[in-house]
Enzyme design. Structure first.
Site, PDB file in Angstrom:
ATOM      1  N   ASN A 164       0.853  -1.184   0.000  1.00 14.06           N
ATOM      2  CA  ASN A 164       0.000   0.000   0.000  1.00 14.06           C
ATOM      3  C   ASN A 164       0.899   1.248   0.000  1.00 14.06           C
ATOM      4  O   ASN A 164       1.674   1.459   0.941  1.00 14.06           O
ATOM      5  CB  ASN A 164      -0.898  -0.054   1.251  1.00 14.06           C
ATOM      6  CG  ASN A 164      -1.821   1.137   1.326  1.00 14.06           C
ATOM      7  OD1 ASN A 164      -1.398   2.257   1.060  1.00 14.06           O
ATOM      8  ND2 ASN A 164      -3.056   0.917   1.694  1.00 14.06           N
TER       9      ASN A 164
ATOM     10  N   HIS B  22       1.052   6.261   1.718  1.00 11.26           N
ATOM     11  CA  HIS B  22       1.802   7.229   2.519  1.00 11.26           C
ATOM     12  C   HIS B  22       2.978   7.852   1.777  1.00 11.26           C
ATOM     13  O   HIS B  22       3.589   8.793   2.268  1.00 11.26           O
ATOM     14  CB  HIS B  22       2.164   6.630   3.867  1.00 11.26           C
ATOM     15  CG  HIS B  22       0.918   6.353   4.656  1.00 11.26           C
ATOM     16  ND1 HIS B  22       0.016   7.350   4.969  1.00 11.26           N
ATOM     17  CD2 HIS B  22       0.378   5.200   5.107  1.00 11.26           C
ATOM     18  CE1 HIS B  22      -1.022   6.824   5.608  1.00 11.26           C
ATOM     19  NE2 HIS B  22      -0.819   5.521   5.689  1.00 11.26           N
TER      20      HIS B  22
ATOM     21  N   HIS C 138      -5.526   3.425  -1.611  1.00  7.81           N
ATOM     22  CA  HIS C 138      -6.839   3.756  -1.050  1.00  7.81           C
ATOM     23  C   HIS C 138      -7.223   5.149  -1.531  1.00  7.81           C
ATOM     24  O   HIS C 138      -6.627   6.139  -1.119  1.00  7.81           O
ATOM     25  CB  HIS C 138      -6.743   3.701   0.484  1.00  7.81           C
ATOM     26  CG  HIS C 138      -8.048   3.907   1.188  1.00  7.81           C
ATOM     27  ND1 HIS C 138      -8.171   3.788   2.547  1.00  7.81           N
ATOM     28  CD2 HIS C 138      -9.291   4.213   0.736  1.00  7.81           C
ATOM     29  CE1 HIS C 138      -9.429   4.022   2.894  1.00  7.81           C
ATOM     30  NE2 HIS C 138     -10.124   4.285   1.814  1.00  7.81           N
TER      31      HIS C 138
ATOM     32  N   ARG D 270      -9.389   7.691  -0.909  1.00 11.39           N
ATOM     33  CA  ARG D 270     -10.348   8.112   0.125  1.00 11.39           C
ATOM     34  C   ARG D 270     -11.274   9.180  -0.425  1.00 11.39           C
ATOM     35  O   ARG D 270     -10.908   9.927  -1.336  1.00 11.39           O
ATOM     36  CB  ARG D 270      -9.592   8.659   1.340  1.00 11.39           C
ATOM     37  CG  ARG D 270      -8.795   7.609   2.100  1.00 11.39           C
ATOM     38  CD  ARG D 270      -8.243   8.199   3.388  1.00 11.39           C
ATOM     39  NE  ARG D 270      -9.316   8.424   4.335  1.00 11.39           N
ATOM     40  CZ  ARG D 270      -9.606   7.619   5.358  1.00 11.39           C
ATOM     41  NH1 ARG D 270      -8.886   6.556   5.599  1.00 11.39           N
ATOM     42  NH2 ARG D 270     -10.606   7.906   6.164  1.00 11.39           N
TER      43      ARG D 270
ATOM     44  N   ARG E 146      -7.176  12.567   0.790  1.00 13.37           N
ATOM     45  CA  ARG E 146      -6.134  13.148   1.641  1.00 13.37           C
ATOM     46  C   ARG E 146      -4.731  12.678   1.271  1.00 13.37           C
ATOM     47  O   ARG E 146      -3.761  13.330   1.573  1.00 13.37           O
ATOM     48  CB  ARG E 146      -6.407  12.872   3.114  1.00 13.37           C
ATOM     49  CG  ARG E 146      -6.228  11.426   3.510  1.00 13.37           C
ATOM     50  CD  ARG E 146      -6.247  11.255   5.005  1.00 13.37           C
ATOM     51  NE  ARG E 146      -7.569  11.372   5.556  1.00 13.37           N
ATOM     52  CZ  ARG E 146      -7.980  10.690   6.630  1.00 13.37           C
ATOM     53  NH1 ARG E 146      -7.147   9.896   7.266  1.00 13.37           N
ATOM     54  NH2 ARG E 146      -9.210  10.806   7.075  1.00 13.37           N
TER      55      ARG E 146
ATOM     56  N   GLU F  12      -8.542   0.255  -2.851  1.00 15.65           N
ATOM     57  CA  GLU F  12      -9.357   0.276  -1.631  1.00 15.65           C
ATOM     58  C   GLU F  12     -10.282   1.480  -1.708  1.00 15.65           C
ATOM     59  O   GLU F  12      -9.841   2.587  -2.047  1.00 15.65           O
ATOM     60  CB  GLU F  12      -8.475   0.406  -0.395  1.00 15.65           C
ATOM     61  CG  GLU F  12      -7.588  -0.785  -0.149  1.00 15.65           C
ATOM     62  CD  GLU F  12      -6.650  -0.545   1.019  1.00 15.65           C
ATOM     63  OE1 GLU F  12      -5.901  -1.478   1.330  1.00 15.65           O
ATOM     64  OE2 GLU F  12      -6.639   0.569   1.594  1.00 15.65           O
TER      65      GLU F  12
ATOM     66  N   THR G 169      -8.115   3.228   8.531  1.00 16.40           N
ATOM     67  CA  THR G 169      -9.337   2.423   8.535  1.00 16.40           C
ATOM     68  C   THR G 169      -9.415   1.691   9.867  1.00 16.40           C
ATOM     69  O   THR G 169      -8.735   0.700  10.078  1.00 16.40           O
ATOM     70  CB  THR G 169      -9.328   1.441   7.344  1.00 16.40           C
ATOM     71  OG1 THR G 169      -8.940   2.175   6.182  1.00 16.40           O
ATOM     72  CG2 THR G 169     -10.692   0.840   7.121  1.00 16.40           C
TER      73      THR G 169
ATOM     74  N   GLU H 230     -10.844  -9.570   3.152  1.00 12.94           N
ATOM     75  CA  GLU H 230      -9.557  -9.216   3.754  1.00 12.94           C
ATOM     76  C   GLU H 230      -9.806  -9.064   5.249  1.00 12.94           C
ATOM     77  O   GLU H 230     -10.618  -8.220   5.668  1.00 12.94           O
ATOM     78  CB  GLU H 230      -9.002  -7.925   3.148  1.00 12.94           C
ATOM     79  CG  GLU H 230      -7.651  -7.571   3.777  1.00 12.94           C
ATOM     80  CD  GLU H 230      -6.890  -6.512   2.993  1.00 12.94           C
ATOM     81  OE1 GLU H 230      -6.913  -6.542   1.743  1.00 12.94           O
ATOM     82  OE2 GLU H 230      -6.271  -5.655   3.651  1.00 12.94           O
TER      83      GLU H 230
ATOM     84  N   HIS I 175      -3.391  -4.773   7.802  1.00 14.97           N
ATOM     85  CA  HIS I 175      -3.497  -3.633   8.724  1.00 14.97           C
ATOM     86  C   HIS I 175      -2.586  -3.833   9.935  1.00 14.97           C
ATOM     87  O   HIS I 175      -2.715  -4.825  10.646  1.00 14.97           O
ATOM     88  CB  HIS I 175      -4.929  -3.352   9.204  1.00 14.97           C
ATOM     89  CG  HIS I 175      -5.122  -1.890   9.514  1.00 14.97           C
ATOM     90  ND1 HIS I 175      -4.736  -1.317  10.703  1.00 14.97           N
ATOM     91  CD2 HIS I 175      -5.587  -0.871   8.750  1.00 14.97           C
ATOM     92  CE1 HIS I 175      -4.992  -0.024  10.675  1.00 14.97           C
ATOM     93  NE2 HIS I 175      -5.498   0.281   9.480  1.00 14.97           N
TER      94      HIS I 175
ATOM     95  N   GLY J 108       1.166  -1.445   4.374  1.00 19.21           N
ATOM     96  CA  GLY J 108       1.528  -0.104   3.935  1.00 19.21           C
ATOM     97  C   GLY J 108       2.370   0.679   4.912  1.00 19.21           C
ATOM     98  O   GLY J 108       3.579   0.850   4.730  1.00 19.21           O
TER      99      GLY J 108
HETATM  100  N1  PXP Z   1      -5.723  -3.266   4.039  1.00 18.69           N
HETATM  101  C1  PXP Z   1      -6.701  -2.321   4.111  1.00 18.69           C
HETATM  102  C2  PXP Z   1      -8.056  -2.684   3.621  1.00 18.69           C
HETATM  103  C3  PXP Z   1      -6.429  -1.022   4.602  1.00 18.69           C
HETATM  104  O1  PXP Z   1      -7.417  -0.115   4.662  1.00 18.69           O
HETATM  105  C4  PXP Z   1      -5.117  -0.718   5.002  1.00 18.69           C
HETATM  106  C5  PXP Z   1      -4.794   0.663   5.478  1.00 18.69           C
HETATM  107  O2  PXP Z   1      -5.073   1.573   4.480  1.00 18.69           O
HETATM  108  C6  PXP Z   1      -4.137  -1.718   4.890  1.00 18.69           C
HETATM  109  C7  PXP Z   1      -4.476  -2.988   4.427  1.00 18.69           C
HETATM  110  C8  PXP Z   1      -2.712  -1.471   5.247  1.00 18.69           C
HETATM  111  O3  PXP Z   1      -2.591  -1.188   6.615  1.00 18.69           O
HETATM  112  P1  PXP Z   1      -1.220  -0.634   7.138  1.00 18.69           P
HETATM  113  O4  PXP Z   1      -0.984   0.676   6.482  1.00 18.69           O
HETATM  114  O5  PXP Z   1      -1.440  -0.522   8.622  1.00 18.69           O
HETATM  115  O6  PXP Z   1      -0.167  -1.643   6.789  1.00 18.69           O
END
Ligand code: PXP
Length: 239
Positions: free
Chosen positions: A9, A12, A45, A47, A51, A72, A103, A153, A188, A210
């Site tokens: 992801n 960032h 993602h 959003r 952002r 996403e 999220t 997921e 996540h 991510g």
């Molecule tokens: N999967 C989903 C569906 C998410 O919303 C996120 C965060 O945007 C991630 C994975 C990745 O999470 P992290 O950034 O904490 O690794």
């Protein structure tokens, strides 16, 4: 055991870019580097408040990158329209609140079956693989299967926070995906330290990671960080 995929992801990278309003660092360049280092796909993602990732970022990755794009998004009419036009490999439907930092929980599929059945059908009908981002909760898993999603997921945030009971919940949920005929992904809050047990779950086919990877890349570089995660996942998978 089947190999496990790593989706990175890159949201960032855009967070950092947007802090100065220019075009550096470039998410497309990050996408190329993580794929060269062994990632299997790119996750972004889009959003509702844009952002971090913007429409032009997903369009650039879709246009320039052959590897699978996992978009996403919230299950809104607007984003469904964008997804159908963009045609990513996959869409992961997530809950979204404007004030949240990330999220914070899974999608309440059980509480909005009718709405999600229509959204899933529209995306699947458009040839997009749909996953639902849910807490590792049997009622949500059953609802995900009932609304026709081929993939879930599992939200690993509570597991990543270190509660041992959450590990039991995650394992049980992964097992239930197999009984329900759902493909299982997870993500996540995953890091080098907490990824191995999740990557070793035989039902889990893909991890989406991510924040930790992009942060760690500040110290180790993006390529070495992805290679290290890839190797941690492969070792966990090999037992
Ligand atoms: N999967 C989903 C569906 C998410 O919303 C996120 C965060 O945007 C991630 C994975 C990745 O999470 P992290 O950034 O904490 O690794």
């Amino acid at each position: 055991m089947k190999p496990i995929r790593l989706g990175v992801n890159i949201d960032h990278v855009a967070t950092l870019r947007n802090a100065r309003g220019g075009d550096h660092p470039d998410p497309l360049r990050a996408a190329r580097e993580v794929l060269a280092a062994g990632a299997n796909g790119i996750t972004m993602h889009l959003r509702e408040d844009r952002r971090h990732i913007r429409d032009a970022d997903v369009e650039a990755v879709r246009r320039e990158i052959a590897a699978p794009l996992n978009l996403e998004m919230a299950a809104t009419d607007d984003l469904v329209r964008i997804a159908l036009a963009l045609h990513p490999h996959a869409c992961c439907l997530v809950p979204e609140r404007r004030q949240e930092l990330t999220t914070e929980g899974g999608l309440d599929v059980a509480g909005q079956r009718e709405r999600l059945r229509g959204v899933v059908a529209a995306l699947v009908g458009g040839g997009i693989r749909v996953s639902l981002f849910i807490d590792p909760d049997p009622a949500q898993l059953r609802a995900a299967a009932a609304v026709g999603a081929p993939v879930v997921e599992l939200h690993t945030g509570a597991y990543a926070a270190g509660n041992p009971a959450e590990w039991e919940r995650l394992q049980a949920a992964a097992r239930l995906t197999a009984d329900l005929g759902l493909e299982c992904h997870a993500g996540h809050g995953l890091t080098f330290a907490n990824t191995p047990p999740v990557a070793a779950l035989p039902e889990v086919m893909e991890l989406n990671i991510g924040h930790f990877l992009i942060g760690e890349a500040l110290f180790a570089g993006l390529g070495p960080t992805i290679r290290r995660m890839r190797s941690i996942m492969d070792k966990a998978r090999a037992g």
